[in-house]
Design an enzyme around this catalytic site. Sequence first.
Site, short mmCIF file in Angstrom:
data_model
loop_
_atom_site.label_atom_id
_atom_site.label_comp_id
_atom_site.label_asym_id
_atom_site.label_seq_id
_atom_site.Cartn_x
_atom_site.Cartn_y
_atom_site.Cartn_z
N ASP A 1 44.98 34.91 39.08
CA ASP A 1 46.22 35.60 38.24
C ASP A 1 45.77 35.98 36.67
O ASP A 1 44.76 35.55 36.19
CB ASP A 1 47.58 34.91 37.98
CG ASP A 1 48.14 34.53 39.31
OD1 ASP A 1 47.64 34.85 40.46
OD2 ASP A 1 49.43 33.80 39.31
N HIS B 1 43.58 31.18 37.56
CA HIS B 1 43.68 32.37 36.49
C HIS B 1 42.31 32.72 36.21
O HIS B 1 41.44 31.96 35.96
CB HIS B 1 44.56 31.77 35.46
CG HIS B 1 45.77 31.26 35.84
ND1 HIS B 1 46.40 30.22 36.40
CD2 HIS B 1 47.05 31.99 35.67
CE1 HIS B 1 47.56 30.43 36.46
NE2 HIS B 1 48.04 31.38 36.28
#
Length: 305
Positions: free
Chosen positions: A107, A251
């Site tokens: 992400d 992430h």
Amino acid sequence: MSSEEENPRSARRRAQRERARRRVLMRRRTGLALVSVAVVAVIAGLTVGKSGSGEEPAPKQPTAEEIDRVEARQNAREERGIDHVLGYSTFVQAGRGRKRQVALTFDDGPGPQTSAILRILRRTKTPATFFVVGSMIPGSEGTIRKIVRQGHVIGNHTQDHSPMGDLGVAEQITQLSEQTALMEGVGGPEQRLFRPPYRSFDGSTIEMLAERDLLMVLWSVDTGDYEGIDAGEIVKRALADVEPGSIILMHDGGGNRSESVKALPGIIKGLERRKLKPVTVPRLVLDDPPADGYPLPDGLSGASG
């Protein structure tokens, strides 16, 4: 809404989807050509061995049309997988677990560490899914192209990582549409997946996604790599509760992700030891779709994601 209003919208979505699919086909053509050449070469070698001629004819180069057909079939199957799940669920949090597949997801990028993550994924032949923030796209056009070229999947993660559940309907639409416009502007693929920042969403979010044929992707394993923990702890968290069908949250942007980069090889090796195969989210929902009737978790603000 009347059918007169719905039909033009559906036609526009189909046209946008077709244009995006053609762009993806063009970008993946080189990689598929190399794979096809390798397969043809092996077949040619076997043929020579059987004939005993000792001569090795040059492998036939696959045509652009042949490559397009292979890629189109693959994309169409994954599209059908997403559509199938959307027929009974608005979201996916994990696969059913009938196949030993998991999905690695990243992400908040593209960020400074995305290229390093892509190098590891390429070296280990590991597919992944990237949920991209629109404000990170300008200046990262090359990284977006690299993600697509390597065969990874891109999903929408809003324009500026706002918690959707805290926004009005108009603001939510803006968050989704501005990211989409920027992605299309750099020649990115059509996005069929959406991940809500902070796992924040409400009924308006679900309705908006349904209108756009977008599947909301949550997660079942949270590595906590956004908490500033070291690589060893990230690996430990990633593997502690992983099981067939897991969707793993990591992430590649939103801060310094150097520890995530360090952790990634260990996570991939750990999955391999457990005989779990990383796939993209579309492939996971195609091969191992979630069970029907699984309740939608509450939309949260301030949670991980």
